[in-house]
Design an enzyme around this catalytic site. Structure first.
Site, mmCIF file in Angstrom:
data_model
loop_
_atom_site.group_PDB
_atom_site.id
_atom_site.type_symbol
_atom_site.label_atom_id
_atom_site.label_comp_id
_atom_site.label_asym_id
_atom_site.label_seq_id
_atom_site.Cartn_x
_atom_site.Cartn_y
_atom_site.Cartn_z
ATOM 1 N N HIS A 1 -17.074 30.763 15.043
ATOM 2 C CA HIS A 1 -15.686 31.154 15.372
ATOM 3 C C HIS A 1 -15.708 32.452 16.380
ATOM 4 O O HIS A 1 -14.982 32.848 17.272
ATOM 5 C CB HIS A 1 -14.538 31.313 14.299
ATOM 6 N N HIS B 1 -16.623 32.320 5.768
ATOM 7 C CA HIS B 1 -18.043 32.983 5.765
ATOM 8 C C HIS B 1 -17.946 34.068 5.091
ATOM 9 O O HIS B 1 -17.089 34.553 4.563
ATOM 10 C CB HIS B 1 -17.987 33.352 7.415
ATOM 11 N N ASP C 1 -21.743 37.528 7.889
ATOM 12 C CA ASP C 1 -21.705 36.576 9.096
ATOM 13 C C ASP C 1 -20.630 37.125 10.309
ATOM 14 O O ASP C 1 -21.030 36.904 11.370
ATOM 15 C CB ASP C 1 -21.144 35.128 8.578
#
Length: 315
Positions: free
Chosen positions: A181, A222, A226
């Site tokens: 994302h 996450h 990350d």
């Protein structure tokens, strides 16, 4: 009023037709780059699906972001996805604005060639990273006790290749470092930062990127690492790839070329050729190919209708 609307509609239609013709010509020259970028999106999804077979749920790792950001909960996990969808759709619409607006700076085909180049390299690095080490997923469906945390051994190759879209993408586990994302979000924001024209939208884009980062962590989709790794990796990828790619033509100049060269070798070769001409006493202007000779420190021209001065000093 009706006459005005009809006139403006006619102008808009002509603008759309003209832009469509231009973009089709660009597409014919650059369709291979776009196709390669789109194919890699599938490869990236296939890799994420594959690592889910290797995922083993376990205790959630200690995380600094989890300590400071309260957990949103499953019922509010949609908030981060909603923001990401807004960022994604806003960027896509912006890339197609040349078809509608009179004032335009980019070509839709060329900007997507560039964006896909950024995405492909970032996703390639991501695949290498999450296959190197599989962390226990912090998301709700990836925790111990969840039926979705592990996948049974596939019954056929087709089952793997179809990646169970879209459910397999939404409920994936194991593809953690680094956030996909954030790859899309940062590539879009960085691209608009360079080619966008509205300063307040650029600032707003960076603000949304920060909010997106915090929501991803708060949603426990996450780990903080990350997101952090995505921030510096994507920025570095865009920085170095952008320097290697040829600069996009600026439409505001009105006389920009319509081709996207593969590399900057053509530009470098032209520069070397011009320097070679200067060293030999030739004009850089392609329209002027007159041979020049040097006599006693004087540059003489010889050609059609040009007098050659052969007078020697001291004669």
């Amino acid at each position: 009023m009706t006459l005005y609307i009809g006139r403006e509609a006619s102008k808009l239609w002509k603008r759309i037709c003209a832009e469509t013709t231009t973009e089709i010509n660009l597409l014919l020259d650059n369709w291979k780059y776009l196709l390669a970028g789109l194919v890699f999106q599938y490869i990236h999804g296939l890799a994420a699906r594959g690592v889910h077979y290797l995922h083993r749920p376990g205790p959630t790792l200690q995380d600094l972001g989890f300590m400071f950001l309260p957990e949103l909960g499953q019922d509010k996990a949609y908030i981060s996805e909603t923001l990401f969808t807004f960022i994604f759709l806003s960027f896509v619409l912006w890339t197609f604005h040349p078809f509608i607006l009179k004032s335009k700076k980019i070509y839709t085909v060329l900007i997507w060639c560039r964006v896909l180049a950024f995405l492909v390299l970032s996703q390639f690095l991501r695949i290498i990273t999450f296959y190197s080490t599989q962390l226990p997923g912090p998301n709700y469906h990836c925790r111990e006790g969840s039926k979705l945390a592990t996948l049974p051994r596939p019954q056929s190759v087709l089952e793997v290749l179809l990646i169970n879209f879209p459910r397999g993408v939404i409920y994936g586990c194991g593809d953690l470092i680094f956030s996909s994302h954030m790859i899309f979000t940062l590539v879009f924001v960085l691209t608009y930062q360079k080619y966008g024209t509205r300063r307040f939208i650029k600032q707003f884009g960076w603000l949304l990127a920060v909010f997106q980062s915090l929501l991803i962590i708060a949603s426990r989709k996450h780990y903080t690492v990350d997101v952090v790794v995505a921030w510096y990796t994507v920025n570095l990828v865009v920085f170095f790839i952008d320097k290697k790619l040829p600069e996009l033509p600026d439409r505001t100049s009105g006389n920009s070329p319509l081709l996207l060269p593969v590399s900057i070798k053509d530009k470098e070769s032209r520069t070397k050729e011009e320097n070679h001409k200067l060293l030999n006493g030739n004009s850089v202007d392609p329209a002027d190919w007159r041979q020049r000779t040097q006599i006693n420190g004087k540059i003489m021209e010889d050609g059609n209708g040009i007098h050659v001065d052969t007078t020697m000093n001291g004669a």
